[in-house]
Design an enzyme around this catalytic site. Sequence first.
Site, PDB file in Angstrom:
ATOM      1  CE  LYS A  52      -3.914  -2.242   2.237  1.00 53.34           C
ATOM      2  NZ  LYS A  52      -4.630  -2.601   3.450  1.00 53.34           N
TER       3      LYS A  52
ATOM      4  CD  GLN B 173      -3.777  -4.233   6.549  1.00 53.57           C
ATOM      5  OE1 GLN B 173      -3.846  -3.204   5.878  1.00 53.57           O
ATOM      6  NE2 GLN B 173      -4.193  -5.399   6.082  1.00 53.57           N
TER       7      GLN B 173
ATOM      8  CG  ASP C 265     -10.072  -0.024   5.171  1.00 49.95           C
ATOM      9  OD1 ASP C 265      -9.816  -0.571   4.090  1.00 49.95           O
ATOM     10  OD2 ASP C 265      -9.406  -0.181   6.211  1.00 49.95           O
TER      11      ASP C 265
HETATM   12  N1  GUN Z   1      -7.171  -6.741   6.190  1.00 51.85           N
HETATM   13  C1  GUN Z   1      -7.532  -7.507   5.125  1.00 51.85           C
HETATM   14  N2  GUN Z   1      -8.200  -6.769   4.225  1.00 51.85           N
HETATM   15  C2  GUN Z   1      -8.268  -5.521   4.710  1.00 51.85           C
HETATM   16  C3  GUN Z   1      -8.828  -4.298   4.225  1.00 51.85           C
HETATM   17  O1  GUN Z   1      -9.432  -4.217   3.146  1.00 51.85           O
HETATM   18  N3  GUN Z   1      -8.664  -3.221   5.028  1.00 51.85           N
HETATM   19  C4  GUN Z   1      -8.033  -3.284   6.214  1.00 51.85           C
HETATM   20  N4  GUN Z   1      -7.950  -2.181   6.938  1.00 51.85           N
HETATM   21  N5  GUN Z   1      -7.510  -4.389   6.700  1.00 51.85           N
HETATM   22  C5  GUN Z   1      -7.614  -5.500   5.947  1.00 51.85           C
END
Ligand code: GUN
Length: 286
Positions: free
Chosen positions: A49, A93, A116
């Site tokens: 990311k 996350q 998100d």
């Molecule tokens: N962990 C797995 N997928 C995601 C996601 O789309 N967003 C976040 N914040 N954590 C994750």
Amino acid sequence: MIIDGKKIAEQLREKVKNNIDKISGSQKPGLTVILIGDHPASQIYVRNKEKFAKEVGINSEVLRFDKNITEQNLKDEIRKLNTNPNVHGILVQLPLPDHINQKDIIETIDPTKDVDGFHPVNVGNLSSGNDAMVPCTPLGCYYLIKQVLPNLSGLHAVVIGRSNINGKPMTQLLLKENCTVTIVHSKTKNIEEICKRADLIIAAVGKAKMVKKDWVKSDAVVIDVGINRLEVEGKNKIVGDVDFENLKDHVKGITPVPGGVGPMTIACLLENTLKAFNKISGNAPR
Ligand code: GUN
């Protein structure tokens, strides 16, 4: 047809980059990712990311905290980001350590900065058909689907998995496009029979190669959200929730794993960060 998520994600990142390059003034979109503890997959996701955010011109920062951080301290960190004018997107996350309440953490994030799309304000807006921050994985799936099926009206979509991250928001996006949507999950009887009637299948269950060739019509489109680690002949291999090898020549369109939904998820995060920036800086309605 194999739907090339890597290429389509590259095009979306290019579009985001071009729009960021056009921003007048010195401020650029800012994204802060919070990573707690040492969950191995999360480390990789967060690194990617950060890398792609920098490539498109987003000021990206990762705040790493020890797995023993208190919920109170984590909330204080989020509140600082909520009021920081250089931060437009905040992503915590997941998964979080067991002692931290995920719901309370998500609700601490300013909904406008919630890239998100997990905050109840965004969940509510999406399901009401209002403008919302849409979760990145289903948004990425949606873009991939539109590549092969520009008009979804009246199609029967089967969403496998009912998570807040994918299944539920995916359903909302498909309803908006006038699909007839069936959600199936671990307690559903006859998943196979339901899939056989689908024009479109989105699989997000976390069960390696669960969706078999004889579950799927030959004119169907299959989107595979699964990331399952399998050991094959002593080597680690990533496979999806769909039996890709046996399905790829049978269906109208299918996404591979890796190289399908995964790259799209990150590209959509960048797009959401730009969207948050535009809202906060007054370039788009709030
Ligand atoms: N962990 C797995 N997928 C995601 C996601 O789309 N967003 C976040 N914040 N954590 C994750």
